[in-house]
Design an enzyme around this catalytic site. Structure first.
Site, short mmCIF file in Angstrom:
data_model
loop_
_atom_site.label_atom_id
_atom_site.label_comp_id
_atom_site.label_asym_id
_atom_site.label_seq_id
_atom_site.Cartn_x
_atom_site.Cartn_y
_atom_site.Cartn_z
N ARG A 226 -12.78 4.87 -13.31
CA ARG A 226 -12.05 4.33 -14.46
C ARG A 226 -12.95 3.42 -15.27
O ARG A 226 -13.99 2.98 -14.78
CB ARG A 226 -10.87 3.48 -13.95
CG ARG A 226 -9.93 4.22 -13.05
CD ARG A 226 -9.82 3.53 -11.68
NE ARG A 226 -9.11 4.42 -10.74
CZ ARG A 226 -7.80 4.55 -10.72
NH1 ARG A 226 -7.06 3.82 -11.52
NH2 ARG A 226 -7.21 5.40 -9.90
N GLY B 96 0.80 -1.23 0.00
CA GLY B 96 0.00 0.00 0.00
C GLY B 96 0.82 1.28 0.00
O GLY B 96 0.28 2.36 0.11
N ASP C 223 -7.90 -0.28 -16.08
CA ASP C 223 -8.04 0.31 -14.75
C ASP C 223 -7.29 1.65 -14.67
O ASP C 223 -7.40 2.35 -13.67
CB ASP C 223 -7.53 -0.64 -13.66
CG ASP C 223 -6.10 -1.09 -13.90
OD1 ASP C 223 -5.85 -1.68 -14.97
OD2 ASP C 223 -5.23 -0.86 -13.04
#
Ligand code: AMP
Ligand code: MG
Length: 519
Positions: A201, A137, A271
């Site tokens: 997206r 992350g 994406d």
């Protein structure tokens, strides 16, 4: 301090995950998961965009306030923020990849700016979310500097893009194997706050469609049209068709700009395609130095070169095809979607013609002019000529020019120059002949060319120099480079060094010509 107001429509109006927190999971029936950023030890503001701050109503004092670095490092929230990670899927390198989602991006909220416009504030590198899969992350400083600078540089070039508010060093180390070759090393971590009216997206629509969740797909489509395309009229299928057509047109215009300025996105997975037609997700992107339509900066794509410079328009079209497929359940038949895709073609052809005329300084683009430019592109490739410098140098041509004199600074190799000399001289004569047919004044022509052909672009090596410096503890180069990129079409006396062709040392250096998805 006057903070923006947050209305957070995405999380207020659309279904969310009943579980919150970062436990990794598949999330069905929901478009987002509530998750807070993970605090970092020592936030330090490394750079910010004064223009984006101003649009949010934040002034110099707000930015200097220690609370700013704390908020945009993810350590605390301004009142009204409601952090979440978005759920989406995508086609990666041509294959359906299933659920992806914001694995390291956390949106803090949707702010209403001083002009009433919507600005979603999103931290990239803010810690794990349900969508982080096996990863941490986080984001490293080098890729965060690149995203921060390029978002703003693209905006100033007039290319539709997400923006960047801030770049904060975290004081935490992040381990990355830069070229996936078994050599992981610790690197400084950082967080960029990116800003856009919406981060939806193509993949946001593909995921519910792939799961057969038509109700959720429809809810998201209705929301998007209402919130992000309020100018559209009509209802039902007509409205969806008009919306899809607009997405196609905007995408065409975005890619036409990329081709105009020499930008290679590097990872055009669905994406990473914005529903607003904004350039989004600055990873292993790059800028063309010596002209080569087959070049991609992304070493992860070195084999297939799916996302090389010259194929970007075709890839965008393919990606729109995936979006069309996802939206198909909202339509009785395929015709309206086909018509939308056709709008991509028309818009791209129109934009390409306009760019051709503007780049060559012509009042209008005739069919012959497309050949004229195509021939020049071929010669630029054969002659290893710098794209940015070549177009900028053509401004100096006159209807009398019949030598390579204006192009003296654009070659990377003298051998290559001699190889193309005769043909290029012939091209220059053809161009000069064409200029004689123009009725605009020479100054009008030069001005048209100056606006279409940037003098300063974020060359890969320029960003890398600033990164090297920042990794040694001196972040001042970031603001300096940003300042140059603020006026990319102007001559900036004293800043010629930023407009030079790539130096030899950068030809094969990591970060300058080779980048990976590891970031
Ligand atoms: P990208 O190629 O950057 O668009 O990333 C593709 C997917 O991988 C997205 O879902 C990202 O959120 C996710 N991802 C990339 N890097 C990380 C990371 N360090 N931690 C968690 N997720 C990541
Ligand atoms: Mg992405």
């Amino acid at each position: 301090m006057s903070l923006p107001r947050f209305d957070n429509r995405f999380v207020t109006e659309l279904p969310g995950d009943p579980e919150s927190g970062p436990r990794r999971r598949e999330v069905a029936g929901a478009l987002w998961s509530g998750v807070a950023p993970t605090p970092v030890p020592a936030p330090q503001l490394l750079a910010h965009s004064a223009e984006v701050a101003a649009a949010l109503g934040l002034d110099a004092a707000d930015i200097a306030d220690p609370a700013f670095a704390q908020v945009f490092a993810g350590n605390t929230l301004y009142p009204g923020m409601r952090p979440f990670a978005a759920n989406y899927g995508g086609h990666q390198f041509g294959h359906w990849a299933g659920q992806l989602g914001d694995g390291r991006a956390i949106s803090l909220g949707e702010a209403l700016g001083v002009d009433g416009r919507r600005h979603e504030l999103q931290l990239k590198g803010a810690g794990p979310t349900p969508y982080s899969r096996g990863a941490d992350g986080r984001a490293v400083l080098r890729s965060s500097i690149r995203e921060f600078l390029c978002s703003e540089a693209m905006h100033h070039l007039g290319v539709p893009t997400t923006r960047a508010l801030s770049l904060v060093g975290t004081g935490e180390v992040v381990v990355r194997d830069m070229f996936y070759d078994g050599d992981p090393r610790p690197e400084p971590g950082a967080i960029v706050c990116r800003v856009a009216p919406s981060f939806l997206r193509f993949g946001s629509f593909e995921l519910p469609a792939a799961r057969g969740d038509v109700a959720l797909l429809r809810q998201l489509a209705d929301f998007t049209v209402r919130r992000d395309f309020p100018q559209l009229e009509g209802q039902g299928e007509t409205l969806y068709a008009e919306w899809f057509g607009q997405v196609c047109e905007r995408t065409a215009q975005m890619v036409a700009h990329w081709m105009r300025v020499g930008f290679v996105h590097g990872v055009m997975n669905t994406d990473n395609m914005s529903i607003l037609g904004l350039t989004i997700d600055y990873g292993p992107y790059g800028w063309i130095d010596d002209y080569d339509p087959d070049w991609t900066p992304n070493t992860t794509d070195a084999q297939g070169r799916r996302y090389r410079f010259g194929t970007q328009p075709q890839v965008a079209y393919w990606n729109l095809g995936r979006l069309a497929q996802a939206l198909a359940p909202l339509f009785a038949g395929a015709a309206p979607l086909q018509a939308g895709l056709e709008r991509f073609r028309e818009a791209y052809v129109a934009a390409d013609r306009r760019n051709t005329a503007d780049k060559l300084g012509l009042a209008e683009c005739r069919d012959d002019d497309l050949d004229l430019l195509a021939e020049l592109r071929g010669l630029m490739q054969l002659g290893e000529m710098d794209m940015t410098l070549t177009f900028r140098s053509l401004i100096e041509c006159t209807p009398e020019t019949d030598t390579l004199e204006p192009l003296s600074a654009v070659f990377y190799s003298l051998d290559r120059r001699e190889e193309v000399r005769a043909r290029l001289e012939q091209w220059m004569r053809r161009y000069a002949t064409r200029l004689r047919e123009e009725t605009d004044s020479p100054e009008q022509r030069r001005e048209r060319m100056r606006r279409a052909n940037p003098r300063y672009v974020l060359r890969n090596y320029l960003a890398q120099q600033v990164i090297d410096q920042a990794e040694q503890g001196d972040a001042s180069g970031i603001a300096e480079l940003l300042d140059v990129m603020r006026r990319p079409y102007d001559e900036q006396p004293g800043r010629e060094a930023f407009a030079q062709k790539r130096p030899d040392w950068a030809r094969h250096r990591a970060g300058c010509s080779m980048l990976s998805c590891s970031s």
